[in-house]
Design an enzyme around this catalytic site. Structure first.
Site, mmCIF file in Angstrom:
data_model
loop_
_atom_site.group_PDB
_atom_site.id
_atom_site.type_symbol
_atom_site.label_atom_id
_atom_site.label_comp_id
_atom_site.label_asym_id
_atom_site.label_seq_id
_atom_site.Cartn_x
_atom_site.Cartn_y
_atom_site.Cartn_z
ATOM 1 N N LYS A 208 24.901 27.626 54.945
ATOM 2 C CA LYS A 208 24.288 28.455 53.447
ATOM 3 C C LYS A 208 24.304 27.386 52.449
ATOM 4 O O LYS A 208 23.345 27.005 51.752
ATOM 5 C CB LYS A 208 24.973 29.699 53.327
ATOM 6 C CG LYS A 208 24.513 30.330 52.437
ATOM 7 C CD LYS A 208 24.988 31.561 51.937
ATOM 8 C CE LYS A 208 24.901 32.535 51.072
ATOM 9 N NZ LYS A 208 25.252 33.655 50.599
ATOM 10 N N GLU A 214 33.332 20.820 57.268
ATOM 11 C CA GLU A 214 33.283 20.581 58.828
ATOM 12 C C GLU A 214 31.864 20.340 59.160
ATOM 13 O O GLU A 214 31.559 19.413 59.928
ATOM 14 C CB GLU A 214 33.567 22.018 59.449
ATOM 15 C CG GLU A 214 35.251 22.413 59.233
ATOM 16 C CD GLU A 214 35.466 23.155 58.031
ATOM 17 O OE1 GLU A 214 34.565 23.102 57.026
ATOM 18 O OE2 GLU A 214 36.585 23.894 58.034
ATOM 19 N N GLY A 271 27.137 34.887 54.496
ATOM 20 C CA GLY A 271 27.091 34.045 55.746
ATOM 21 C C GLY A 271 27.530 34.821 56.978
ATOM 22 O O GLY A 271 27.024 34.758 58.112
ATOM 23 N N ARG A 272 28.357 35.670 56.705
ATOM 24 C CA ARG A 272 28.897 36.541 57.988
ATOM 25 C C ARG A 272 27.680 37.465 58.428
ATOM 26 O O ARG A 272 27.939 38.393 59.308
ATOM 27 C CB ARG A 272 30.195 37.039 57.933
ATOM 28 C CG ARG A 272 30.420 37.832 56.744
ATOM 29 C CD ARG A 272 31.957 38.113 56.413
ATOM 30 N NE ARG A 272 32.267 38.546 55.250
ATOM 31 C CZ ARG A 272 32.307 37.993 54.117
ATOM 32 N NH1 ARG A 272 32.275 36.705 53.965
ATOM 33 N NH2 ARG A 272 32.756 38.723 52.795
ATOM 34 N N GLU A 357 36.948 38.686 57.125
ATOM 35 C CA GLU A 357 36.506 37.852 55.903
ATOM 36 C C GLU A 357 36.055 39.116 55.088
ATOM 37 O O GLU A 357 36.186 38.878 53.422
ATOM 38 C CB GLU A 357 35.597 36.771 56.153
ATOM 39 C CG GLU A 357 35.586 35.946 55.107
ATOM 40 C CD GLU A 357 34.656 34.573 55.583
ATOM 41 O OE1 GLU A 357 35.188 33.853 55.865
ATOM 42 O OE2 GLU A 357 33.388 34.696 55.596
ATOM 43 N N HIS A 388 44.579 42.179 82.531
ATOM 44 C CA HIS A 388 45.405 41.462 83.233
ATOM 45 C C HIS A 388 46.490 40.479 82.324
ATOM 46 O O HIS A 388 46.969 39.728 82.571
ATOM 47 C CB HIS A 388 45.011 40.557 84.442
ATOM 48 C CG HIS A 388 44.151 41.720 85.434
ATOM 49 N ND1 HIS A 388 44.877 42.161 86.338
ATOM 50 C CD2 HIS A 388 42.901 42.319 85.418
ATOM 51 C CE1 HIS A 388 44.153 42.794 87.255
ATOM 52 N NE2 HIS A 388 43.031 42.857 86.382
ATOM 53 N N LYS A 508 41.054 25.132 51.310
ATOM 54 C CA LYS A 508 40.011 23.831 51.291
ATOM 55 C C LYS A 508 40.196 23.095 50.122
ATOM 56 O O LYS A 508 40.102 21.764 50.581
ATOM 57 C CB LYS A 508 38.534 24.731 50.941
ATOM 58 C CG LYS A 508 37.592 25.571 52.073
ATOM 59 C CD LYS A 508 36.562 25.983 51.696
ATOM 60 C CE LYS A 508 35.799 27.028 52.350
ATOM 61 N NZ LYS A 508 34.626 27.634 52.187
HETATM 62 O O1 F6P Z 1 35.084 29.251 54.641
HETATM 63 C C1 F6P Z 1 34.184 30.521 54.777
HETATM 64 C C2 F6P Z 1 32.820 30.379 54.716
HETATM 65 O O2 F6P Z 1 32.282 30.166 53.416
HETATM 66 C C3 F6P Z 1 31.970 31.556 55.289
HETATM 67 O O3 F6P Z 1 32.151 32.650 54.457
HETATM 68 C C4 F6P Z 1 30.808 30.836 55.704
HETATM 69 O O4 F6P Z 1 30.360 31.713 56.901
HETATM 70 C C5 F6P Z 1 31.195 29.395 56.260
HETATM 71 O O5 F6P Z 1 32.462 29.258 55.399
HETATM 72 C C6 F6P Z 1 30.247 28.533 56.313
HETATM 73 O O6 F6P Z 1 29.670 28.263 55.059
HETATM 74 P P1 F6P Z 1 28.337 27.574 54.948
HETATM 75 O O7 F6P Z 1 27.427 28.308 56.030
HETATM 76 O O8 F6P Z 1 27.792 27.538 53.677
HETATM 77 O O9 F6P Z 1 28.312 26.234 55.751
#
Ligand code: F6P
Length: 545
Positions: A208, A214, A271-272, A357, A388, A508
């Protein structure tokens, strides 16, 4: 004027008293006194059937829970969300994931602009692109069609599409290999691409913000990998990378043509809550635009139910209120989600982000510290595997874990007696959890006295059973929307903002600082606590330099 704190409301006190009064009444007692409760305590909507009769509630408790929802103004909150009010006040944004699945002929006006045409425009672009890939018309640098799709993203830009690609594998084009890379651990991307042919591989970079550490690290590594395999021809990037983002500037800076190869969405999609936006592009490639459309229709059917059904017949409202009952009055800290379907293996992980979240908050929307518990710890695994592993604790542990058991009447893989065995286990577990086995019943089986306590099951472990006919795209959409709205109901009751996530920021920021300290030449002046300083020094001494 400050509203009355939740736990000073008369409805709250009434619920606390009701829970106390019900403490002495087991589910056995409740069913014995009211054998027809299962005929009443169920609801059906959008292809889902919910049996909530095995909860430690009676009609009066349910009425009081509904009264609490009314008292906090849930009806108005629902309308405000659907209308596009800026209910995400700490980020000053509307919350309109529901607009992503409204039919083309409807309108949702935000800041004076109807967003529905733009939603359908992006959907159509995604569909066009997905079809080109599926037909083999989207070609790589050496002219061969795409056979592998690697989604790079994390959190909401990974968990939703990853969960749904697994859930709808039966609907997917089996000629395509679809993989997901999220972790900044290089192992993830290394393993994802090691056996792929670069000329046949498309990377869908989903973020987003397009600033997530990452995702950018993984996308850069993927870019290097591609360039290594195509003789360093930078023109290949346009054929092997597309982006899904709200940030065209950053996408361009990465080297992706934002005009042609970016699919957008909007800041009013969290995002979620973004699976049904362009973030679902990888899923759309896997299952095709038509099935994706069915998924959206399923979401929308649940939205309509949530928006219009009276609270006492409203599935997300009931699930939300029952969760409040256990979290706030019965002292339950966790909630298990146990899908009896291997395709839903990633569903609990997806729900963890959606729920934790959203509602893992300790202050109310207006910034006051809460004096009541908010979001539960959500966890789970598919049945029957969980049986199990951790079900021992569910049955005989000292903690009560309310659980949702999700099953389907028909398997997508009807193989001999597998499905009947699977479903027999679901029903058996819900029964055993609820009604247990008394010491008297154990003794009556002739069990030696010293083993009786060990073989006794206390019961009274509450469950919701959610059944659908088959795990189709529409049913998955309805299921996801059900939980989205359940989370909304609970966030509304607890008075928190379910749509921000400031709690992820501190780590972060610290990681960025520490990353520099790990690699800088010469001993850095470390100013962390003693433990962190020592760990960094130890790592610096031993890392591969
Ligand atoms: O660090 C949490 C977060 O902001 C989430 O809310 C989001 O889904 C995820 O990181 C990824 O964010 P982006 O889509 O901006 O890479």
């Amino acid at each position: 004027m400050n509203p009355t704190p939740l736990d000073r409301r008369p409805e709250w006190a009434a619920l606390a008293a009701r829970c106390e009064a019900l403490r002495g009444r087991s589910l056995r007692d409740l069913f014995a006194a009211d054998p027809a409760r299962a005929e009443r305590m169920h609801v059906e909507a959008a292809g889902l059937f919910l049996d909530y009769s095995k909860n430690r509630v009676d009609d009066a408790a349910l009425r009081e829970l509904v009264a609490l929802a009314e008292a906090i103004g849930l009806r108005g909150r629902i309308e405000a969300m659907f209308r596009g009010d800026r209910i995400n006040s700490t980020e000053d944004r509307a919350v309109l994931h529901t607009a992503l699945r409204v039919p083309r002929d409807r309108s949702v006006v935000v800041d004076g602009e109807d967003v529905v045409p733009a939603v359908h425009q992006v959907l159509a672009r995604c569909a066009g692109f997905a079809e080109r890939v599926r037909r083999g018309d989207w070609r790589g640098f050496d002219g061969r069609p795409v056979r592998n799709v690697v989604n790079i993203g994390i959190g909401g830009s990974d968990l939703g599409p990853a969960m749904a690609c697994e859930a709808l594998r039966a609907d997917s084009d089996r000629r395509l290999t679809v993989r997901f890379v999220s972790n900044v651990d290089g192992t993830h991307v290394a393993e994802a691409v090691r056996d792929l042919d670069a000329g046949e591989t498309l990377f869908v970079v989903c973020s987003k913000t397009f600033t997530t550490l990452e995702t950018l690290a993984n996308a850069e590594t993927a870019k290097r990998w591609l360039l290594e395999h195509c003789g360093g021809d930078a023109a290949a990037i346009a054929k092997h990378f597309v982006a899904v983002s709200t940030n065209a500037e950053k996408v361009s800076a990465f080297g992706i043509d934002a005009e042609r190869n970016m699919f957008g969405f909007w800041d009013w999609v969290g995002g979620r809550y973004s699976l049904d936006s362009a973030i679902g592009l990888t899923l759309m490639i896997a299952i095709g635009p038509a099935a994706f459309g069915e998924l959206l229709a399923g979401f929308h059917a649940m939205d309509e139910h949530f928006r219009t059904a009276p609270f006492e017949r409203n599935m997300p409202v009931l699930l939300g209120l029952l969760g409040v009952w256990y979290a706030n009055f019965a002292g339950c800290a966790t909630h298990a989600v146990l899908p009896y379907d291997q395709y839903l293996a990633r569903f609990p992980a997806y729900l963890q982000q959606l729920d934790m979240e959203s509602n893992g908050k300790r202050v109310t929307i207006d910034g006051r510290e809460v004096t009541w518990h908010t979001g539960p710890i959500v966890w789970g695994e598919p049945g029957t595997n969980g049986q199990h592993a951790f079900f021992q604790l569910l049955h005989q542990g000292t903690r009560v874990v309310p659980a949702d058991l999700i099953g389907f009447c028909r398997s997508r893989n009807p193989l001999g007696e597998h499905h009947d065995l699977l479903m027999a286990n679901l029903f058996a577990q819900a029964e055993a959890l609820a009604f247990g086995k008394s010491a008297g019943e154990v003794r009556a089986e002739g069990v030696a006295e010293h083993l009786v306590p060990h073989k006794t099951f206390p019961g009274d472990r509450p469950t919701n059973v959610i059944l659908a006919d088959e795990l189709t795209p529409a049913v998955l959409g309805a299921l996801v929307a059900l939980y989205e709205h359940k989370v909304f109901v609970q966030g509304s009751i607890w008075g928190v903002n379910s749509f921000d996530q400031w709690g992820v920021e501190l780590g972060k920021v610290l990681a960025k600082k520490i990353a520099a300290e790990l690699t800088v030449t010469g001993e850095p002046a470390l100013a962390h606590d003693g433990s962190t300083n020592a760990l960094i020094r130890r790592y610096r001494q031993r890392r591969r330099g």
